[in-house]
Design a protein around this motif. Structure first.
Motif, PDB file in Angstrom:
ATOM      1  N   GLU A  35       0.880  -1.170   0.000  1.00 25.19           N
ATOM      2  CA  GLU A  35       0.000   0.000   0.000  1.00 25.19           C
ATOM      3  C   GLU A  35       0.908   1.208   0.000  1.00 25.19           C
ATOM      4  O   GLU A  35       1.868   1.261   0.770  1.00 25.19           O
ATOM      5  N   PHE A  37       1.342   5.696  -0.900  1.00 24.53           N
ATOM      6  CA  PHE A  37       0.714   6.986  -1.128  1.00 24.53           C
ATOM      7  C   PHE A  37       1.475   7.700  -2.235  1.00 24.53           C
ATOM      8  O   PHE A  37       2.648   8.017  -2.081  1.00 24.53           O
ATOM      9  N   VAL A 199      -9.150   0.535 -10.939  1.00 30.65           N
ATOM     10  CA  VAL A 199      -8.839  -0.875 -10.713  1.00 30.65           C
ATOM     11  C   VAL A 199      -8.301  -1.515 -11.997  1.00 30.65           C
ATOM     12  O   VAL A 199      -8.760  -1.192 -13.086  1.00 30.65           O
ATOM     13  N   ARG A 212     -14.244  -9.924  -8.885  1.00 30.11           N
ATOM     14  CA  ARG A 212     -15.512  -9.203  -8.683  1.00 30.11           C
ATOM     15  C   ARG A 212     -15.197  -7.764  -8.284  1.00 30.11           C
ATOM     16  O   ARG A 212     -14.697  -7.500  -7.203  1.00 30.11           O
ATOM     17  N   CYS A 213     -15.473  -6.845  -9.202  1.00 32.88           N
ATOM     18  CA  CYS A 213     -15.175  -5.440  -8.956  1.00 32.88           C
ATOM     19  C   CYS A 213     -16.470  -4.691  -8.658  1.00 32.88           C
ATOM     20  O   CYS A 213     -17.352  -4.610  -9.503  1.00 32.88           O
ATOM     21  N   GLY A 214     -16.579  -4.166  -7.458  1.00 32.30           N
ATOM     22  CA  GLY A 214     -17.773  -3.428  -7.047  1.00 32.30           C
ATOM     23  C   GLY A 214     -17.623  -1.956  -7.399  1.00 32.30           C
ATOM     24  O   GLY A 214     -16.662  -1.324  -7.000  1.00 32.30           O
ATOM     25  N   GLN A 222     -19.550   5.725   0.586  1.00 35.30           N
ATOM     26  CA  GLN A 222     -18.777   5.138   1.687  1.00 35.30           C
ATOM     27  C   GLN A 222     -19.197   3.722   2.045  1.00 35.30           C
ATOM     28  O   GLN A 222     -18.512   3.025   2.759  1.00 35.30           O
ATOM     29  N   SER A 224     -19.547  -0.020   1.753  1.00 37.45           N
ATOM     30  CA  SER A 224     -18.795  -0.986   0.977  1.00 37.45           C
ATOM     31  C   SER A 224     -19.605  -2.217   0.584  1.00 37.45           C
ATOM     32  O   SER A 224     -19.096  -3.118  -0.027  1.00 37.45           O
ATOM     33  N   PHE A 227     -23.428  -1.246  -3.972  1.00 35.01           N
ATOM     34  CA  PHE A 227     -22.741  -0.831  -5.182  1.00 35.01           C
ATOM     35  C   PHE A 227     -23.730  -0.455  -6.265  1.00 35.01           C
ATOM     36  O   PHE A 227     -24.882  -0.862  -6.250  1.00 35.01           O
TER      37      PHE A 227
ATOM     38  N   THR B  92     -15.487  11.282   7.170  1.00 30.30           N
ATOM     39  CA  THR B  92     -15.815   9.980   6.587  1.00 30.30           C
ATOM     40  C   THR B  92     -16.864   9.256   7.427  1.00 30.30           C
ATOM     41  O   THR B  92     -17.698   8.525   6.913  1.00 30.30           O
ATOM     42  N   ARG B  97     -18.295  -2.262   7.837  1.00 26.62           N
ATOM     43  CA  ARG B  97     -18.456  -3.381   6.910  1.00 26.62           C
ATOM     44  C   ARG B  97     -17.136  -3.766   6.251  1.00 26.62           C
ATOM     45  O   ARG B  97     -16.240  -2.948   6.094  1.00 26.62           O
ATOM     46  N   GLN B  98     -17.071  -5.007   5.840  1.00 25.96           N
ATOM     47  CA  GLN B  98     -15.894  -5.574   5.166  1.00 25.96           C
ATOM     48  C   GLN B  98     -15.350  -4.636   4.086  1.00 25.96           C
ATOM     49  O   GLN B  98     -16.089  -4.202   3.210  1.00 25.96           O
ATOM     50  N   GLY B  99     -14.077  -4.311   4.177  1.00 26.04           N
ATOM     51  CA  GLY B  99     -13.416  -3.527   3.136  1.00 26.04           C
ATOM     52  C   GLY B  99     -13.600  -2.026   3.260  1.00 26.04           C
ATOM     53  O   GLY B  99     -12.946  -1.272   2.560  1.00 26.04           O
ATOM     54  N   GLN B 100     -14.492  -1.579   4.124  1.00 26.51           N
ATOM     55  CA  GLN B 100     -14.656  -0.131   4.303  1.00 26.51           C
ATOM     56  C   GLN B 100     -13.389   0.447   4.914  1.00 26.51           C
ATOM     57  O   GLN B 100     -12.740  -0.206   5.728  1.00 26.51           O
ATOM     58  N   SER B 101     -13.052   1.663   4.524  1.00 23.88           N
ATOM     59  CA  SER B 101     -11.840   2.246   5.088  1.00 23.88           C
ATOM     60  C   SER B 101     -11.986   3.735   5.339  1.00 23.88           C
ATOM     61  O   SER B 101     -12.803   4.414   4.731  1.00 23.88           O
ATOM     62  N   VAL B 110      -4.382   4.666   6.945  1.00 30.20           N
ATOM     63  CA  VAL B 110      -5.538   3.924   6.468  1.00 30.20           C
ATOM     64  C   VAL B 110      -6.065   3.055   7.603  1.00 30.20           C
ATOM     65  O   VAL B 110      -5.312   2.302   8.223  1.00 30.20           O
ATOM     66  N   SER B 118     -20.065 -10.740   4.588  1.00 32.79           N
ATOM     67  CA  SER B 118     -21.373 -10.263   4.156  1.00 32.79           C
ATOM     68  C   SER B 118     -21.754 -11.054   2.912  1.00 32.79           C
ATOM     69  O   SER B 118     -20.925 -11.740   2.330  1.00 32.79           O
ATOM     70  N   GLU B 121     -19.944 -10.046  -1.341  1.00 32.11           N
ATOM     71  CA  GLU B 121     -18.519  -9.733  -1.283  1.00 32.11           C
ATOM     72  C   GLU B 121     -17.880  -9.463  -2.621  1.00 32.11           C
ATOM     73  O   GLU B 121     -18.207 -10.092  -3.621  1.00 32.11           O
ATOM     74  N   ILE B 122     -16.956  -8.524  -2.607  1.00 32.85           N
ATOM     75  CA  ILE B 122     -16.230  -8.184  -3.828  1.00 32.85           C
ATOM     76  C   ILE B 122     -14.733  -8.339  -3.553  1.00 32.85           C
ATOM     77  O   ILE B 122     -14.319  -8.475  -2.417  1.00 32.85           O
ATOM     78  N   ASP B 123     -13.964  -8.322  -4.628  1.00 28.91           N
ATOM     79  CA  ASP B 123     -12.506  -8.397  -4.469  1.00 28.91           C
ATOM     80  C   ASP B 123     -11.898  -7.007  -4.372  1.00 28.91           C
ATOM     81  O   ASP B 123     -10.892  -6.821  -3.708  1.00 28.91           O
ATOM     82  N   ILE B 124     -12.515  -6.054  -5.075  1.00 30.99           N
ATOM     83  CA  ILE B 124     -11.943  -4.714  -5.093  1.00 30.99           C
ATOM     84  C   ILE B 124     -13.023  -3.703  -5.443  1.00 30.99           C
ATOM     85  O   ILE B 124     -13.988  -4.023  -6.121  1.00 30.99           O
ATOM     86  N   ASN B 125     -12.832  -2.481  -4.945  1.00 29.39           N
ATOM     87  CA  ASN B 125     -13.809  -1.422  -5.132  1.00 29.39           C
ATOM     88  C   ASN B 125     -13.317  -0.428  -6.192  1.00 29.39           C
ATOM     89  O   ASN B 125     -12.215   0.089  -6.102  1.00 29.39           O
TER      90      ASN B 125
END
Lengths: 342, 127
Positions: A35, A37, A199, A212-214, A222, A224, A227, B92, B97-101, B110, B118, B121-125
């Motif tokens: 990760e 910045f 992504v 799986r891309c949300g 905000q 998660s 979607f 913010t 929930r899972q993955g929220q940041s 972070v 849940s 579920e997703i792999d990436i946002n």
């Protein structure tokens, strides 16, 4: 009897150990995660493979390299120097970005334009305190903009009077493509990266399923698990542009950061969010901005001309969700949506 | 024959015990993997702490060039106070929930929720 007894005990032990093995994940490949910045945002790179660690390390170095090169806020970087001096001899990366930007500018009929920089400055989007500028200042600045005033010859880029360039609309997309190349050079065949929400995925997940891309819902940015929809894909970049990402409010009105270079004001074309799916990060990034500026009708017409190069998901101001035919089967949403075909 | 019967009964008891133990272990693993919500804190990409989402805490986090006050309570986490210039991390709000940041760019901080299962579920946002 003893045999049966032994067998029964063995079965019980097998059940005891086997029943739990589901909770322990098997790992064929080692996973590496970074990760970092950069480019004014947070980025993550996750990769699987024998050399994943070295691959991710090199990817991070490349991101920092591009950040220094392309940042408009860094006066000693290449783009910073060009903006200050009005011209410059281009390095390999910036030359490629300039060529692709000019091609995109032409193909999108000016909807994508790197000479937007003076407008971004005027509106304060390059700093911490954006505000609505004076009307005559906007009119004057609009006159300065336009890629038709750029001269690119023999590797030297010369800006028009008062001009400035900003690769912000494709820099992260290009970085994504560079990372994919680096990861592949290290034998990585499964990876997913997020460059500030842009992504890009390589191959499939290690279990063989699609990523799986949300896609963020502008109404619930905000949350998660809510979607706009989920796109299942492999080897693709998925990039969203929306007015909800960066904005400010003044006198009860909302102003976002995606500029219409012709009016000098934030583009208001009836779209709330545009998501582009393409095998190339640079294209996905650039077109997400361009199609947002074009609006629904022109964006759909543009897709029909270039449907082999990309697909898109549009959310309109009146809450219609539109998905182009190429990804119709890979997209799911709790909202109703229309599939656009020829 | 009598002796055999007795030993068979003992075997059955032993097997039942083993089965029960197996079930118990599986149940524990399942329970923990289901509700093991944690709050992961990273500064500059390095994990500096992991905390249960279900234990109340107030933590002063040392970010790059400043501090953020993290509060964890009732399965939620939020930044209560921070000395960053924009205060976006405070605005913010609460994450659960899972993955929220929660991201504080100026402090390279972070705070992320992990391990909450849940149905969606997703792999990436994509943002």
């Amino acid at each position: 009897m003893k045999k049966i007894r032994g067998l029964m005990i063995l079965t019980a032990i097998l059940f005891l150990t086997g029943g739990c093995s589901g909770a322990i994940q098997s790992e064929d490949d080692s996973e590496a995660y970074r990760e970092l910045f950069a480019m004014d945002t947070v980025m993550s790179v996750r990769a699987w493979g024998d050399q994943a660690e070295a691959a991710v390390e090199e990817a991070a170095a490349e991101i920092h390299h591009l950040d220094t090169l392309l940042s408009v806020g860094n006066p000693s970087g290449e783009v910073g120097q060009i903006n200050r001096n009005g011209s410059g001899t281009l390095s390999e990366d910036v030359r490629l970005l300039t060529e692709r930007s000019l091609a995109l500018w032409e193909e999108t009929d000016g909807a994508f334009d790197i000479t937007v920089y003076p407008l971004m400055q005027l509106w304060g989007f390059t700093g911490d305190h954006p505000a609505v500028p004076q009307e005559d200042a906007i009119r004057e600045t609009v006159q300065l903009c336009g890629s038709d005033k750029l001269i690119f010859q023999d590797g030297i880029l010369t800006l028009g009077k008062g001009q400035g360039i900003d690769f912000g609309g494709i820099a992260k997309g290009y970085a994504g493509d560079r990372i994919m190349t680096i990861l592949q050079q290290h034998g990585v065949d499964s990876a997913v990266i997020s460059l500030g929400g842009n992504v890009q995925c390589l191959g499939r997940k290690t279990d063989g399923s699609l990523w799986r891309c949300g896609i963020t819902d502008p109404d619930h940015p905000q949350e998660s698990d809510r979607f706009l929809g989920i796109i299942q894909t492999e080897d693709r970049a998925v990039v969203t542009s929306g007015g909800y990402e960066r904005f400010f409010q003044e006198d009860g009105k909302t102003y976002h950061h995606i500029m219409n270079i012709r009016t000098g004001y934030p583009a208001e074309t009836g779209l709330r969010s545009v998501t582009i799916i393409s095998s190339e990060g640079l294209l996905a990034d650039g077109l997400s901005t361009a199609c947002f500026v074009m609006g629904e009708t022109d964006a759909v017409a543009f897709w029909r001309q270039h449907r082999s190069a990309f697909d898109m998901i549009l959310l309109t101001e009146d809450d219609r969700l539109l998905v182009t035919a190429g990804i119709g089967n890979d997209f799911s949403s709790e909202r109703p949506f229309t599939v656009i075909s020829d | 024959m009598m002796k055999n019967k007795k030993s068979l009964r003992r075997d059955i008891v032993l097997i039942l015990c083993l089965l029960t133990a197996g079930l118990l272990i599986c149940l524990t693993v399942w329970l923990f993997s289901g509700k093991g919500g944690t709050v992961v804190v990273r500064v500059g990409g390095t994990v500096v702490g992991e905390y249960s989402l279900y234990e109340t805490r107030t933590l002063t986090l040392q970010g790059t060039g400043g501090t953020n006050l993290l509060r964890i309570q009732n399965g939620q986490a939020w930044i209560e106070d921070a000395d960053c210039p924009d205060g976006l991390c405070i605005r913010t709000g609460k994450i659960s929930r899972q993955g929220q940041s929660i991201i504080c760019l100026p402090h390279q901080l972070v705070v992320e929720v992990q391990g909450v299962t849940s149905g969606n579920e997703i792999d990436i946002n994509v943002k």
